[in-house]
Design an enzyme around this catalytic site. Structure first.
Site, PDB file in Angstrom:
ATOM      1  N   ILE A 173       0.858  -1.186   0.000  1.00 44.29           N
ATOM      2  CA  ILE A 173       0.000   0.000   0.000  1.00 44.29           C
ATOM      3  C   ILE A 173       0.893   1.235   0.000  1.00 44.29           C
ATOM      4  O   ILE A 173       1.801   1.352   0.827  1.00 44.29           O
ATOM      5  CB  ILE A 173      -0.931   0.015   1.229  1.00 44.29           C
ATOM      6  CG1 ILE A 173      -1.865  -1.198   1.203  1.00 44.29           C
ATOM      7  CG2 ILE A 173      -1.734   1.317   1.289  1.00 44.29           C
ATOM      8  CD1 ILE A 173      -2.717  -1.348   2.449  1.00 44.29           C
ATOM      9  N   CYS A 203      10.190  -2.718   0.085  1.00 48.18           N
ATOM     10  CA  CYS A 203       9.666  -1.807   1.098  1.00 48.18           C
ATOM     11  C   CYS A 203      10.644  -1.545   2.224  1.00 48.18           C
ATOM     12  O   CYS A 203      10.247  -1.180   3.337  1.00 48.18           O
ATOM     13  CB  CYS A 203       8.328  -2.302   1.636  1.00 48.18           C
ATOM     14  SG  CYS A 203       7.056  -2.406   0.366  1.00 48.18           S
TER      15      CYS A 203
END
Length: 263
Positions: A173, A203
């Site tokens: 996200i 990430c």
């Protein structure tokens, strides 16, 4: 307003929790567009930017755009140069979303979410929680339990076959707001080549793996996932209206209806 949002995993969430609701006060359906062919990243960004500006100006409806990209890496606003392990492997694009490096490519469903939060309550944390809940509810339709972890971006699944505490990431996200309109969104691994993640530290989280529905033993198609995503989205954000493709902007006519305009 222009603000970069970074996900903060405040608590563990699973599909048995009540779904948050973030409907639009207007009650208007969100355009639901799907592109059948991979979309080059610069083209997608240009289309998103145009739609976000039009939504903010009140001349276009909200939109969710589902697509795939050719293999590439994107660098969010917090990306560290050292986390790009293989710079020459795929094209690398700097982007304005929150987060660090991530991979996009065939077999991954990217959902670009362009919503007007001024009509949905200007609560950033509530919006991010709604996105998380949407993905988790869609995964539940495949009997996959998605969970959140404090300090770790994205949606995770437990992998007990790899070890008692093993977990892999299945969805990312990363979103941004401009004048309270969101863009960028979520990406869900359906059946990508997971070896492509080896060119980055996904990430910025070393020591954690990535997975996909296929890696979990599920042979769901992108079309199957799209159905689950649309159904779960309606439960969280409200009704949708199917469109043919996500690239063409829409403008509001003098009569107040929405007319598709080729671009």
């Amino acid at each position: 307003m222009s603000a970069t949002l970074v996900h903060y995993g405040f608590r563990m969430v699973n599909a048995s929790d009540p779904l948050p609701r973030l409907p639009s006060r207007s009650g208007a359906p969100v355009e639901w567009a799907i592109s059948d062919e991979p979309v080059p990243y610069p083209d997608a960004i240009a289309a998103m930017e145009a739609r976000v500006a039009a939504i903010a100006a009140g001349i276009a409806p909200e939109r969710v755009w589902l697509l795939e990209h050719p293999p590439l890496y994107t660098a969010g606003t917090s990306a560290k140069p050292g986390d790009l392990l293989d710079p020459g492997r795929f094209p690398v694009f700097s982007t304005g979303r929150g987060g660090q490096y991530t991979y996009h490519g065939p077999g991954q469903r990217v959902a670009y979410v362009m919503l007007d939060l001024s009509a949905r309550g200007t609560d950033v944390r509530a919006f991010v929680a709604a996105l998380e809940a949407w993905v988790i509810a869609a995964l539940a339709e495949f009997n996959v339990r998605g969970e959140l972890r404090a300090g770790r971006v994205g949606v995770w699944v437990r992998r007990p076959e790899k070890g008692a505490d093993a977990e892999d990431k299945i969805a990312a996200i990363g979103v941004r707001l401009r004048r309270w309109v969101s863009f960028h969104g979520v990406s869900l691994n359906v059946a990508p080549d997971l070896s492509h993640y080896s060119g980055i530290v996904p990430c910025g989280l070393p020591g954690y793996g990535v997975t996909s529905l296929l890696d979990l033993g599920l042979t769901a198609s992108l079309a199957d996932v799209d159905i689950a995503l649309r159904r779960a989205f309606a439960s969280v954000f409200g009704p949708t209206l199917a469109m043919s493709d996500g690239r063409g902007p829409a403008t509001k006519t003098a009569a107040g209806s929405w007319a598709k305009r080729n671009s």
